[in-house]
Design a protein around this motif. Structure first.
Motif, short mmCIF file in Angstrom:
data_model
loop_
_atom_site.label_atom_id
_atom_site.label_comp_id
_atom_site.label_asym_id
_atom_site.label_seq_id
_atom_site.Cartn_x
_atom_site.Cartn_y
_atom_site.Cartn_z
N LYS A 110 0.84 -1.21 0.00
CA LYS A 110 0.00 0.00 0.00
C LYS A 110 0.87 1.26 0.00
CE LYS A 110 -3.96 -2.10 2.37
NZ LYS A 110 -4.81 -2.08 3.57
N GLN A 111 1.94 1.21 0.81
CA GLN A 111 2.82 2.36 0.88
C GLN A 111 3.52 2.60 -0.46
OE1 GLN A 111 3.11 4.52 3.57
NE2 GLN A 111 4.16 5.71 2.00
N THR A 112 3.90 1.50 -1.12
CA THR A 112 4.54 1.62 -2.44
C THR A 112 3.59 2.25 -3.45
OG1 THR A 112 5.91 -0.33 -2.03
CG2 THR A 112 5.60 0.32 -4.32
N ASP B 248 3.98 5.84 -5.38
CA ASP B 248 3.95 5.96 -6.84
C ASP B 248 2.95 7.02 -7.30
OD1 ASP B 248 5.89 4.07 -7.16
OD2 ASP B 248 4.52 2.41 -7.58
N ILE B 249 1.79 7.05 -6.67
CA ILE B 249 0.76 8.04 -7.04
C ILE B 249 1.24 9.44 -6.71
CG2 ILE B 249 -1.59 8.85 -6.57
CD1 ILE B 249 -2.36 5.91 -6.00
N VAL B 250 1.79 9.60 -5.52
CA VAL B 250 2.26 10.92 -5.09
C VAL B 250 3.41 11.39 -5.98
CG1 VAL B 250 3.38 12.18 -3.22
CG2 VAL B 250 1.49 10.62 -2.71
N THR C 90 -2.64 11.47 2.75
CA THR C 90 -3.61 11.11 3.79
C THR C 90 -4.87 10.47 3.17
OG1 THR C 90 -2.83 12.93 5.18
CG2 THR C 90 -4.98 12.00 5.71
N VAL C 91 -5.36 11.09 2.09
CA VAL C 91 -6.57 10.60 1.43
C VAL C 91 -6.35 9.19 0.87
CG1 VAL C 91 -8.13 10.94 -0.52
CG2 VAL C 91 -7.48 12.89 0.92
N ILE C 92 -5.21 8.98 0.21
CA ILE C 92 -4.92 7.66 -0.38
C ILE C 92 -4.82 6.60 0.70
CG2 ILE C 92 -3.22 6.32 -1.69
CD1 ILE C 92 -2.49 8.91 -3.16
N GLN C 93 -4.08 6.90 1.77
CA GLN C 93 -3.92 5.93 2.85
C GLN C 93 -5.25 5.58 3.50
OE1 GLN C 93 -1.06 7.96 5.28
NE2 GLN C 93 0.70 7.33 4.01
N HIS C 94 -6.12 6.59 3.67
CA HIS C 94 -7.44 6.37 4.28
C HIS C 94 -8.32 5.53 3.34
CE1 HIS C 94 -10.99 7.14 6.73
NE2 HIS C 94 -11.65 7.45 5.61
N TYR D 2 -8.56 -2.20 1.97
CA TYR D 2 -8.35 -2.99 0.76
C TYR D 2 -7.06 -3.81 0.86
CZ TYR D 2 -12.03 -0.31 -1.58
OH TYR D 2 -13.24 0.25 -1.93
N GLU D 3 -7.07 -4.93 0.20
CA GLU D 3 -5.88 -5.76 0.09
C GLU D 3 -5.28 -5.52 -1.29
OE1 GLU D 3 -2.98 -8.23 1.46
OE2 GLU D 3 -4.77 -7.62 2.59
#
Length: 327
Positions: A2-4, A8-10, A27-31, A36-37
């Protein structure tokens, strides 16, 4: 994973967002991804790591770095990337820390060497950060490695005379006087040609690091020994110093280093090497009152901090200064 994906998006949005917007996006992406898996699909490896490294080296080349330095940068950064096994965009602080720790233990390297590697990696990742290729340098939180401050040795007047007296070749005497009186780097001396020497002004122009040109000066003794050496030569090689044996090629750095080690072994002197002449001149100049700014120019240092590291003030002079200024 998820962090990867978040990184990539950022990374892709960096050119279009300010710092506050980047933080909000993270913050929005992590939330959003919390429940999700994420599973990575199979994909072929690419050579994307090569591009940022080549871009970095190109930038350093434009800044004036020598090919020798660029080669060292490449091997140092390549070794880290290969060890971590990730794209540079995904390398984190713990990856770099683990690499430095294992590399030091495996190679039994000194703290000074490890800190040199840390500085190169820091320069690389900071450049990527400045170019908006990554969000933040993973080396930023890895602090300078503490090293012991050892007083570097210099030649005493007696040692210099012993080395001079042990010379059986006039070339060796001229080389030693040239190193001792000019304080030039060994790499600068081997590049000199006969035509570069101005005997009237007792000076010559050398090309230092980054092809930076500067004038260095030699004393009367060096002038005489250098003239005697050049007059004794029968070859037509334009190089100032050549090998003793035919075909009398330009002498190499390694050739001079080996010759000096032979002198040291024969005389029982510790660590006889070219750079020690440079340090000796710097210490002697400071000892006799030369302004540090002038010494900096003489040695060809970009930063005055480097000059201060070369110039070791004698303890006896510190004692005299204490009595004079403090009591």
């Amino acid at each position: 994973m998820k962090q990867t994906l978040t990184n990539d998006i950022v990374q892709a949005m960096l050119p279009y967002l300010n710092n506050a917007q980047v933080e909000k996006l993270q913050t929005v992406i992590q939330h959003t991804l919390f429940n999700y898996e994420i599973v990575e699909s199979n994909k072929s490896d690419d050579n994307s790591d090569q591009n940022p490294l080549e871009m970095f080296l190109s930038a350093k080349r434009i800044e004036g770095c020598s090919e020798k330095s660029l080669k060292y940068y490449r091997s140092t950064i390549d070794a880290m990337i290969n060890y971590v096994g990730k794209s540079v965009k995904h390398i984190v602080t713990d990856d770099v820390r683990a690499y430095l720790t294992e590399y030091q233990a495996k190679k039994n390297l000194s703290r000074v060497t490890i800190d040199n590697i840390r500085r190169i990696l820091s320069s690389f990742f900071s450049w990527l950060e400045d170019e908006d290729y990554i969000i933040k340098s993973p080396v930023k939180r890895i602090h300078k490695v503490k090293t012991a401050s050892n007083i570097k040795e210099t030649y005493s007047d007696e040692a210099l005379e012993l080395i001079r007296d042990s010379c059986t070749e006039i070339r060796d005497l001229a080389m030693i006087d040239m190193l001792a009186s000019t304080g030039m780097r060994i790499g600068e001396m081997v590049l000199l040609n006969r035509a570069d020497i101005d005997f009237n002004e007792r000076e010559c122009v050398v090309f230092g690091k980054g092809d930076k040109e500067r004038v260095v000066y030699f004393d009367a003794r060096t002038k005489i020994h250098l003239q005697n050496y050049l007059e004794s030569r029968t070859d037509d090689n334009p190089a100032l110093f050549v090998t003793l044996r035919a075909p009398h090629n330009r002498i190499s750095i390694g050739g001079i280093e080996v010759r000096l080690r032979e002198f040291g072994k024969r005389l029982g002197l510790n660590k006889v090497h070219p750079h020690k002449f440079r340090r000796t001149l710097a210490t002697m100049a400071i000892d006799k009152g030369m302004p540090i700014e002038q010494l900096q120019q003489l040695l060809g240092h970009r930063r005055i901090d480097t000059t201060l590291q070369y110039a070791m003030v004698k303890q006896s002079n510190v004692k005299i200064a204490h009595r004079k200024f403090i009591g």
